[in-house]
Design a protein around this motif. Structure first.
Motif, PDB file in Angstrom:
ATOM      1  N   THR A   1       0.914  -1.358   0.045  1.00  0.00           N
ATOM      2  CA  THR A   1      -0.113   0.039   0.057  1.00  0.00           C
ATOM      3  C   THR A   1       0.900   1.161   0.114  1.00  0.00           C
ATOM      4  O   THR A   1       0.480   2.331  -0.525  1.00  0.00           O
ATOM      5  CB  THR A   1      -0.919   0.110   1.329  1.00  0.00           C
ATOM      6  OG1 THR A   1      -0.320   0.240   2.446  1.00  0.00           O
ATOM      7  CG2 THR A   1      -2.024  -1.201   1.181  1.00  0.00           C
ATOM      8  N   LYS A   2       1.910   1.206   0.702  1.00  0.00           N
ATOM      9  CA  LYS A   2       2.834   2.387   0.851  1.00  0.00           C
ATOM     10  C   LYS A   2       3.748   2.535  -0.500  1.00  0.00           C
ATOM     11  O   LYS A   2       4.118   3.635  -0.923  1.00  0.00           O
ATOM     12  CB  LYS A   2       3.655   2.387   2.220  1.00  0.00           C
ATOM     13  CG  LYS A   2       2.744   2.234   3.524  1.00  0.00           C
ATOM     14  CD  LYS A   2       2.200   3.732   3.547  1.00  0.00           C
ATOM     15  CE  LYS A   2       1.476   3.868   4.795  1.00  0.00           C
ATOM     16  NZ  LYS A   2       0.831   5.247   5.112  1.00  0.00           N
ATOM     17  N   TYR A   3       4.044   1.501  -1.023  1.00  0.00           N
ATOM     18  CA  TYR A   3       4.776   1.672  -2.469  1.00  0.00           C
ATOM     19  C   TYR A   3       3.827   2.049  -3.445  1.00  0.00           C
ATOM     20  O   TYR A   3       4.332   2.826  -4.334  1.00  0.00           O
ATOM     21  CB  TYR A   3       5.134   0.032  -2.678  1.00  0.00           C
ATOM     22  CG  TYR A   3       6.522  -0.397  -2.494  1.00  0.00           C
ATOM     23  CD1 TYR A   3       7.686  -0.633  -3.415  1.00  0.00           C
ATOM     24  CD2 TYR A   3       6.872  -0.718  -1.147  1.00  0.00           C
ATOM     25  CE1 TYR A   3       8.857  -1.093  -3.171  1.00  0.00           C
ATOM     26  CE2 TYR A   3       8.105  -1.137  -1.060  1.00  0.00           C
ATOM     27  CZ  TYR A   3       9.086  -1.249  -1.902  1.00  0.00           C
ATOM     28  OH  TYR A   3      10.405  -1.671  -1.572  1.00  0.00           O
ATOM     29  N   ALA A   4       2.579   1.562  -3.357  1.00  0.00           N
ATOM     30  CA  ALA A   4       1.524   2.262  -4.276  1.00  0.00           C
ATOM     31  C   ALA A   4       1.537   3.716  -4.055  1.00  0.00           C
ATOM     32  O   ALA A   4       1.432   4.588  -5.002  1.00  0.00           O
ATOM     33  CB  ALA A   4       0.298   1.614  -4.159  1.00  0.00           C
ATOM     34  N   LEU A   5       1.296   4.314  -2.853  1.00  0.00           N
ATOM     35  CA  LEU A   5       1.320   5.604  -2.437  1.00  0.00           C
ATOM     36  C   LEU A   5       2.513   6.264  -2.958  1.00  0.00           C
ATOM     37  O   LEU A   5       2.336   7.586  -3.473  1.00  0.00           O
ATOM     38  CB  LEU A   5       0.875   5.770  -0.988  1.00  0.00           C
ATOM     39  CG  LEU A   5       1.041   7.410  -0.570  1.00  0.00           C
ATOM     40  CD1 LEU A   5      -0.304   7.938  -1.130  1.00  0.00           C
ATOM     41  CD2 LEU A   5       0.902   7.258   1.012  1.00  0.00           C
ATOM     42  N   GLU A   6       3.702   5.733  -2.694  1.00  0.00           N
ATOM     43  CA  GLU A   6       4.796   6.479  -3.151  1.00  0.00           C
ATOM     44  C   GLU A   6       4.927   6.338  -4.542  1.00  0.00           C
ATOM     45  O   GLU A   6       5.481   7.609  -5.236  1.00  0.00           O
ATOM     46  CB  GLU A   6       5.989   5.877  -2.646  1.00  0.00           C
ATOM     47  CG  GLU A   6       6.125   5.920  -1.160  1.00  0.00           C
ATOM     48  CD  GLU A   6       7.523   5.820  -0.400  1.00  0.00           C
ATOM     49  OE1 GLU A   6       8.406   5.924  -1.380  1.00  0.00           O
ATOM     50  OE2 GLU A   6       7.605   5.615   0.595  1.00  0.00           O
ATOM     51  N   GLY A   7       4.586   5.557  -5.208  1.00  0.00           N
ATOM     52  CA  GLY A   7       4.461   5.616  -6.917  1.00  0.00           C
ATOM     53  C   GLY A   7       3.491   6.688  -7.248  1.00  0.00           C
ATOM     54  O   GLY A   7       3.676   7.511  -8.451  1.00  0.00           O
ATOM     55  N   LEU A   8       2.370   6.631  -6.872  1.00  0.00           N
ATOM     56  CA  LEU A   8       1.161   7.791  -7.046  1.00  0.00           C
ATOM     57  C   LEU A   8       1.847   9.137  -6.882  1.00  0.00           C
ATOM     58  O   LEU A   8       1.774  10.097  -7.840  1.00  0.00           O
ATOM     59  CB  LEU A   8       0.054   7.513  -6.291  1.00  0.00           C
ATOM     60  CG  LEU A   8      -1.004   8.584  -6.578  1.00  0.00           C
ATOM     61  CD1 LEU A   8      -1.641   8.304  -7.705  1.00  0.00           C
ATOM     62  CD2 LEU A   8      -2.140   8.577  -5.548  1.00  0.00           C
ATOM     63  N   SER A   9       2.572   9.195  -5.713  1.00  0.00           N
ATOM     64  CA  SER A   9       2.930  10.681  -5.272  1.00  0.00           C
ATOM     65  C   SER A   9       3.889  11.004  -6.161  1.00  0.00           C
ATOM     66  O   SER A   9       4.020  12.447  -6.536  1.00  0.00           O
ATOM     67  CB  SER A   9       3.396  10.607  -3.842  1.00  0.00           C
ATOM     68  OG  SER A   9       2.232  10.305  -2.868  1.00  0.00           O
TER      69      SER A   9
END
Length: 286
Positions: A160-168
């Motif tokens: 979930t945090k990898y996904a948030l970092e990619g989005l950001s």
């Protein structure tokens, strides 16, 4: 002399941990806080300490887009502007990939990724379209050291945090510099918050792992879940994050905590070693 206006913060997950600590610190510095959380009554004591023109408490479940939009609408109605969004709401699941039921994993993504993405979209729109042209704003995305170095035993949380970092990171590259919107991905290490206690979800261990205490996921449970004395102080960390929100040129990523610094360093070194060892595999592929 010109008087500096207090900054307006919108903080998600304000009931505990970094969200609560950031709310208290911003208020103590004379800033304005829009504190959002699923159970507003949790902040009744804090609400009694500050006037309505400095603290607005809003009910918000970040998994509900209409409630996210409402929080930003109320901010506009009451204060007319917004300087910083502290995108923090999340929870923690400890369990191997095989141990974690699909509904639990999906719920984790609904809060930690999709909820954070709803807040992100509203924040960007507010900074660009509601604030005065060029004023912009600061978006602090509260990720984790697990968003850069995924640990065994919490792989879905890390995802979930990898996904948030990619989005950001992708979003940061999309923004027009004229909008003056700055994004920083904050990667905290292990801090003394409720993420390890009342906000922790632990599905039953898969039988294949339960009988093998030496496996990394079981060692993670022992070292991180049952070792509160090692945790760092979130009240000290938010002092630095408050300073971060004032930087003219903030970093895209900010690991915070000595453990986070170490894990990020280890990850970068491993990637560099792998790259050098296998770079020649990409020769003559045209």
């Amino acid at each position: 002399m010109t008087e500096t206006l207090p900054r307006v913060w919108l903080i998600t997950g304000a009931s505990s941990g970094f969200g609560f600590a950031m709310t208290k610190y911003a208020l103590s510095k004379g800033d304005i806080a829009v504190a959002t959380l699923r159970k507003p009554e949790v902040l009744d004591d804090l609400k009694a300490q500050y006037p309505a023109e400095q603290l607005l408490v809003v009910k918000l479940d970040v998994t509900k887009p209409e409630e996210v939009a409402n929080a930003f609408t109320k901010t506009k109605e009451v204060f007319g502007r917004l300087d910083i969004v502290f995108n923090n709401a999340a929870f923690f699941v400890v369990g191997e990939v095989e141990s974690t039921p699909e509904d639990v994993a999906r719920s984790l993504f609904e809060t930690n990724f999709w909820g954070a993405s709803y807040v992100t979209r509203e924040a960007i729109g507010f900074f660009r379209d509601v604030n005065k042209p060029g004023v912009g704003g600061r978006l602090l995305q509260i990720s984790s050291q697990g968003g850069f170095f995924s640990f065994p035993g919490v792989a879905y949380y890390g995802a979930t945090k990898y996904a948030l970092e990619g989005l950001s990171q992708g979003l940061a590259g999309e923004l027009d510099p004229e909008w003056n919107i700055k994004i920083t991905i904050v990667e905290p290490g292990e801090f003394d918050t409720k993420v390890f206690t009342s906000n922790l979800v632990q599905p039953p261990i898969h039988p294949a792992y339960a009988t093998k205490p030496h496996l990394p996921s079981n060692l993670f449970r022992q070292q991180y879940i049952a070792a509160p004395s090692k945790r760092q102080d979130p009240n000290k960390a938010v002092i630095k994050l408050y300073e971060l929100a004032s930087l003219e040129n903030p970093p895209l990523r900010l690991p915070i905590g000595k453990d986070a610094i170490g894990f990020v360093k280890d990850q970068l070194e491993q990637v560099a070693r792998d790259r050098e060892s296998f770079a020649h595999w990409s020769d003559d592929l045209e």
